[in-house]
Design a protein around this motif. Structure first.
Motif, PDB file in Angstrom:
ATOM      1  N   ILE A 261       0.846  -1.197   0.000  1.00  0.00           N
ATOM      2  CA  ILE A 261       0.000   0.000   0.000  1.00  0.00           C
ATOM      3  C   ILE A 261       0.881   1.247   0.000  1.00  0.00           C
ATOM      4  O   ILE A 261       1.873   1.302   0.732  1.00  0.00           O
ATOM      5  N   PRO A 262       0.546   2.282  -0.788  1.00  0.00           N
ATOM      6  CA  PRO A 262       1.405   3.464  -0.848  1.00  0.00           C
ATOM      7  C   PRO A 262       1.256   4.422   0.319  1.00  0.00           C
ATOM      8  O   PRO A 262       2.227   5.051   0.731  1.00  0.00           O
ATOM      9  N   ALA A 314       4.004 -14.471   9.015  1.00  0.00           N
ATOM     10  CA  ALA A 314       2.647 -14.263   9.530  1.00  0.00           C
ATOM     11  C   ALA A 314       1.677 -14.457   8.370  1.00  0.00           C
ATOM     12  O   ALA A 314       2.053 -14.309   7.200  1.00  0.00           O
ATOM     13  N   PRO A 315       0.426 -14.788   8.645  1.00  0.00           N
ATOM     14  CA  PRO A 315      -0.507 -15.071   7.544  1.00  0.00           C
ATOM     15  C   PRO A 315      -0.934 -13.840   6.763  1.00  0.00           C
ATOM     16  O   PRO A 315      -1.258 -13.942   5.580  1.00  0.00           O
ATOM     17  N   VAL A 316      -0.966 -12.656   7.400  1.00  0.00           N
ATOM     18  CA  VAL A 316      -1.342 -11.429   6.702  1.00  0.00           C
ATOM     19  C   VAL A 316      -0.338 -10.345   7.062  1.00  0.00           C
ATOM     20  O   VAL A 316      -0.141 -10.032   8.243  1.00  0.00           O
ATOM     21  N   VAL A 317       0.305  -9.798   6.048  1.00  0.00           N
ATOM     22  CA  VAL A 317       1.300  -8.741   6.224  1.00  0.00           C
ATOM     23  C   VAL A 317       0.820  -7.512   5.457  1.00  0.00           C
ATOM     24  O   VAL A 317       0.435  -7.607   4.296  1.00  0.00           O
ATOM     25  N   VAL A 318       0.831  -6.362   6.127  1.00  0.00           N
ATOM     26  CA  VAL A 318       0.458  -5.106   5.478  1.00  0.00           C
ATOM     27  C   VAL A 318       1.687  -4.209   5.501  1.00  0.00           C
ATOM     28  O   VAL A 318       2.222  -3.894   6.570  1.00  0.00           O
ATOM     29  N   THR A 319       2.154  -3.815   4.327  1.00  0.00           N
ATOM     30  CA  THR A 319       3.396  -3.051   4.248  1.00  0.00           C
ATOM     31  C   THR A 319       3.266  -1.961   3.192  1.00  0.00           C
ATOM     32  O   THR A 319       2.212  -1.815   2.562  1.00  0.00           O
ATOM     33  N   THR A 320       4.334  -1.190   3.020  1.00  0.00           N
ATOM     34  CA  THR A 320       4.312  -0.099   2.048  1.00  0.00           C
ATOM     35  C   THR A 320       4.997  -0.507   0.751  1.00  0.00           C
ATOM     36  O   THR A 320       5.822  -1.426   0.717  1.00  0.00           O
ATOM     37  N   ALA A 321       4.684   0.226  -0.304  1.00  0.00           N
ATOM     38  CA  ALA A 321       5.335  -0.017  -1.593  1.00  0.00           C
ATOM     39  C   ALA A 321       6.834   0.214  -1.481  1.00  0.00           C
ATOM     40  O   ALA A 321       7.636  -0.522  -2.082  1.00  0.00           O
ATOM     41  N   VAL A 322       7.233   1.217  -0.714  1.00  0.00           N
ATOM     42  CA  VAL A 322       8.660   1.496  -0.553  1.00  0.00           C
ATOM     43  C   VAL A 322       9.347   0.315   0.129  1.00  0.00           C
ATOM     44  O   VAL A 322      10.391  -0.167  -0.326  1.00  0.00           O
ATOM     45  N   GLN A 323       8.781  -0.170   1.225  1.00  0.00           N
ATOM     46  CA  GLN A 323       9.367  -1.304   1.938  1.00  0.00           C
ATOM     47  C   GLN A 323       9.447  -2.534   1.035  1.00  0.00           C
ATOM     48  O   GLN A 323      10.468  -3.226   0.986  1.00  0.00           O
ATOM     49  N   PHE A 324       8.381  -2.794   0.289  1.00  0.00           N
ATOM     50  CA  PHE A 324       8.323  -4.004  -0.527  1.00  0.00           C
ATOM     51  C   PHE A 324       9.319  -3.954  -1.678  1.00  0.00           C
ATOM     52  O   PHE A 324      10.161  -4.847  -1.827  1.00  0.00           O
ATOM     53  N   ASN A 331      20.387  -5.434  -0.544  1.00  0.00           N
ATOM     54  CA  ASN A 331      21.492  -6.398  -0.419  1.00  0.00           C
ATOM     55  C   ASN A 331      21.842  -6.696   1.034  1.00  0.00           C
ATOM     56  O   ASN A 331      22.641  -7.586   1.306  1.00  0.00           O
ATOM     57  N   ARG A 332      21.231  -5.968   1.984  1.00  0.00           N
ATOM     58  CA  ARG A 332      21.562  -6.167   3.391  1.00  0.00           C
ATOM     59  C   ARG A 332      20.746  -7.316   3.983  1.00  0.00           C
ATOM     60  O   ARG A 332      19.578  -7.516   3.632  1.00  0.00           O
ATOM     61  N   PRO A 333      21.335  -8.086   4.924  1.00  0.00           N
ATOM     62  CA  PRO A 333      20.602  -9.216   5.507  1.00  0.00           C
ATOM     63  C   PRO A 333      19.271  -8.819   6.127  1.00  0.00           C
ATOM     64  O   PRO A 333      18.264  -9.519   5.959  1.00  0.00           O
ATOM     65  N   SER A 334      19.235  -7.703   6.856  1.00  0.00           N
ATOM     66  CA  SER A 334      18.005  -7.315   7.545  1.00  0.00           C
ATOM     67  C   SER A 334      16.876  -6.999   6.575  1.00  0.00           C
ATOM     68  O   SER A 334      15.702  -7.253   6.865  1.00  0.00           O
ATOM     69  N   ARG A 335      17.196  -6.429   5.403  1.00  0.00           N
ATOM     70  CA  ARG A 335      16.165  -6.100   4.427  1.00  0.00           C
ATOM     71  C   ARG A 335      15.768  -7.320   3.596  1.00  0.00           C
ATOM     72  O   ARG A 335      14.623  -7.440   3.156  1.00  0.00           O
ATOM     73  N   CYS A 336      16.721  -8.223   3.365  1.00  0.00           N
ATOM     74  CA  CYS A 336      16.462  -9.377   2.492  1.00  0.00           C
ATOM     75  C   CYS A 336      15.883 -10.575   3.236  1.00  0.00           C
ATOM     76  O   CYS A 336      15.340 -11.487   2.599  1.00  0.00           O
ATOM     77  N   ARG A 337      15.977 -10.581   4.545  1.00  0.00           N
ATOM     78  CA  ARG A 337      15.619 -11.758   5.327  1.00  0.00           C
ATOM     79  C   ARG A 337      14.201 -12.250   5.050  1.00  0.00           C
ATOM     80  O   ARG A 337      13.923 -13.440   5.029  1.00  0.00           O
ATOM     81  N   LYS A 338      13.281 -11.347   4.798  1.00  0.00           N
ATOM     82  CA  LYS A 338      11.875 -11.698   4.620  1.00  0.00           C
ATOM     83  C   LYS A 338      11.538 -12.170   3.215  1.00  0.00           C
ATOM     84  O   LYS A 338      10.443 -12.700   2.986  1.00  0.00           O
ATOM     85  N   LEU A 339      12.432 -11.990   2.244  1.00  0.00           N
ATOM     86  CA  LEU A 339      12.061 -12.189   0.843  1.00  0.00           C
ATOM     87  C   LEU A 339      11.574 -13.602   0.547  1.00  0.00           C
ATOM     88  O   LEU A 339      10.645 -13.795  -0.240  1.00  0.00           O
TER      89      LEU A 339
END
Length: 711
Positions: A261-262, A314-324, A331-339
């Motif tokens: 979501i933007p 989690a079964p439902v994740v609500v995030t931003t377009a920027v985050q996604f 390239n950082r572990p903390s940002r890529c961990r969820k991919l």
């Protein structure tokens, strides 16, 4: 052969390297199996910490100097001709490196530089306790450079998450309280129970909404792939899209639903709807305004959500377009961990027309990769569907794009609840005079300056101002008062920036909209006669051109809107909407990749192939990042005091975010130089001059452009 240690806990327990490698390999293999790469996942898990089998690292465990323990495993993978594995292992702590070229020297900050360092004896001597298996090249490997890079990053995600989880499990002495969510079929049952009363609608508007909802539920049985959901404003697309996603996920055994979501205003409203339907514990928000902290969220549900925000488990994740999207090219572990947890998910891109034109190619390419190779179903959900078919054909490997809404043209005719009027050019004074003559009216403008100028000319009684210069709790309180006055029939004149036009449930008899992109104009129209209680001819949306400088960020949008509306075209007609997006694409130019992401991976950068780090540094969905000023008012005063006293937990920042105002760097610097703020770090500060915060207008700044987009 000695027992080399990987970790030591505070209570004296020890984990051997052998145990850690096997535990990580098991988790990593299971994660990668979701996209058909189990063997490759096990390989990188077994290889990632081989370098800890060294005397140098054992000294490090006892307080010795930092040791490069990642290059050893990367070197062993390279010997197996597994360059994708070398990338993952070399970067599992510091981040994915640029691949480099053969011209790189020993020690250069590229994968080739690191491998040459290993070959030259530049790393501590190590033993290979567990032989690495020879695995086949991944099925996706070698198709094209972009696909190779995407696979490498997804496998990297599996590794860094598995590495963290195995370490976490050892350090805690038991498996952490992750998961324990209700299953997708159970959540589908909850939705079906929630909407059961809707199937006996009492008016035409609700009957038409039920038609769309029913069609989305029925479409849930269709195959995975790419979809659009083109629902006119007021058609109930939030619940309809959730219905499709849950039915589809249950039908195909998919793991989760991700909403992208933007606007924060939409996130807050949609997340609240999802929690009401599915339960508080099954929905997490992940963006800069909501930061979970496992150290402070001690109740079981809150603790699980804090952990899930790290890897989207989690079964439902609500995030931003920027985050996604920025995570897709991070390239950082903390940002890529969820991919890796995006794989086998349903992704709803709400207000899909808001994907910035300057980054359309990498965004569409990312969606296409996920749908083509990672079991994802993607839905572009909006009232104004952008023209992206050519890009999906280019990057989507011939995946068809199918529409979920039944008979879109008829739905737009049914949901037409307003008429449009052309107001021409108007000064702030003229706009204010027209608003003052009406009892209940909403005016949406393109800049904070325009909002303040017009508001300042309105009668004090019953007039309200909204902008992102007001902290979220302040805006929320003002909106509650606005809704109350509308319901009671009291005078209510509102001047707002664009933050109100999408996802904010208000219903005015008349709306003024300063000329902007046609999608924004139609979103604004959704705040007029929202429930269809008045005749369309009596519910007028007046489009006008304001005074002052055109916002730079809206130049292309406004130009395209002028072209589409030329000759008196109806703004709400589907042909006009299509003409707008065609013109928008033309005016924006055909590059559509400002950061050069696609070229960087396809052709390299100055001979450097697989430029993971360079792309991550260049790709930013928002060109003007903001800094946060916390306002010490109401409950925010105590939170600000704790921040100033040195408390820095994510839980505290999450609470303080409801009293934060995002400002651009130049405004932040001006406040800093004037001594009006006290810095907390490089990105945030506390306002110490409360005279700068107005009860009606929010934080006092020079005029600027901006929308409520967050990362």
């Amino acid at each position: 052969m000695k027992n080399y240690l990987a970790h030591s806990s505070e209570d004296g327990r020890q984990q051997t390297v052998r145990e850690h490698l096997r535990g990580t390999a098991d988790l990593c293999g299971r994660f990668a199996a979701v996209f058909g790469a189990k063997a490759q996942g096990e390989l990188v898990g077994l290889a990632h910490d081989i370098g800890k089998n060294s005397q140098a690292f054992q000294k490090r465990l006892n307080g010795g100097p930092v040791v490069d323990h990642a290059t050893a495993g990367a070197l062993e993978c390279a010997k197996l001709d597994a360059v994708w594995a070398s990338h993952c292992v070399a970067g599992h702590h510091g981040g994915l490196l640029d691949g480099g070229s053969n011209a790189d020297q020993v020690g250069d900050a590229t994968l080739i530089g690191r491998l040459k360092k290993g070959l030259s004896g530049g790393i501590p001597a190590y033993e290979t306790e567990l032989p690495l298996p020879t695995v086949p090249q991944p099925d996706l490997w070698g198709r094209d450079a972009l696909t190779d890079a995407f696979f490498t990053r997804m496998l990297y995600s599996c590794l860094v998450d598995a590495d963290y989880l195995d370490t976490e499990r050892f350090m805690k002495g038991s498996a952490p309280d992750r998961g324990s969510y209700e299953s997708i079929p159970v959540l589908l049952e909850r939705l079906e129970q929630y909407i059961q009363p809707w199937w006996t609608p009492k008016n035409d508007l609700n009957r038409w909404r039920c038609d769309i909802l029913r069609a989305c539920l029925e479409a849930g049985s269709q195959e995975k792939g790419l979809y659009t959901l083109t629902v006119p404003t007021g058609g109930g697309k939030t619940v309809a899209s959730l219905a499709f996603a849950l039915r589809h996920a249950a039908r195909h055994g998919m793991d989760r639903i991700i909403y992208v979501i933007p606007y924060t205003s939409i996130i807050e409203q949609n997340a609240a709807v999802f929690r009401e339907i599915l339960g508080q514990e099954n929905v997490i928000e992940h963006h800069s305004g909501v930061q979970y902290d496992p150290e402070t969220d001690l109740d079981p549900a809150g603790y699980r959500q804090a952990l899930a925000a790290e890897n989207w488990d989690a079964p439902v994740v609500v995030t931003t377009a920027v985050q996604f999207f920025e995570s897709l090219y991070a390239n950082r572990p903390s940002r890529c961990r969820k991919l890796h947890n995006i794989a086998n998910s349903v992704i709803i891109f709400d207000e899909a027309q808001m994907i910035p034109a300057a980054h359309l190619r990498p965004c569409v390419a990312g969606i296409s990769q996920l749908a083509a190779h990672y079991g994802v179903t993607a839905v572009l959900c909006t009232a104004t569907q952008p023209s992206l078919g050519d890009l999906f054909r280019q990057y989507g490997e011939n995946l068809p794009v199918r529409e979920l809404c039944p008979n879109v043209t008829e739905q737009y005719r049914r949901f037409r609840r307003v008429s449009f009027g052309q107001g021409g050019k108007k000064t702030y004074e003229e706009v204010a005079a027209e608003l003052s003559d009406q009892s209940q009216v909403l005016c949406i403008v393109n800049s904070r300056k325009a909002a303040q100028e017009i508001y300042g000319r309105l009668p004090e009684e019953g007039s309200y101002h909204l902008s992102t210069l007001m902290y979220p709790n302040h805006r929320r309180a003002v909106l509650e008062e606005i809704r109350w006055r509308l319901a009671e029939g009291l005078p209510c004149r509102v001047v707002s920036t664009s933050l109100i036009e999408a996802g904010v449930d208000v219903d005015f008899p008349a709306v003024y909209r300063e000329l902007a992109g046609l999608d924004s104009v139609l979103q604004a129209a959704g705040r007029c006669n929202r429930e269809g209680k008045r005749l369309a001819q009596d519910s007028v949306v007046t489009i006008f051109q304001g005074e002052g400088t055109m916002p730079p960020l809206l130049k292309v949008n406004i130009g395209a809107a002028k072209e589409a509306l030329a000759g008196g075209k109806d703004p709400g007609d589907l042909e006009t909407i299509a003409a707008y997006f065609s013109s928008y694409r033309s005016l924006a130019g055909e590059d559509l990749d400002k950061a050069g992401v696609i070229h960087a991976f396809q052709d390299g950068i100055a001979g450097c192939m697989m430029p993971f780090r360079a792309v991550a540094e260049q790709f930013h969905l928002i060109d003007s990042p903001t800094k946060t000023v916390y306002i010490p008012r109401e409950d925010g005063a105590g939170l600000a005091d704790r921040l100033l006293a040195g408390e820095r937990s994510r839980g505290l920042y999450r609470q303080a975010g409801q009293y934060g105002v995002a400002v651009y760097a130049q405004h932040y610097q001006a406040l800093l130089e004037a001594g009006d703020i006290t810095p907390l770090d490089q990105e945030s500060a506390v306002l110490n001059n409360l005279l700068l915060y107005d009860e009606k207008k929010g934080l006092s700044l020079e005029a600027d452009w901006g929308k409520a987009i967050m990362w």
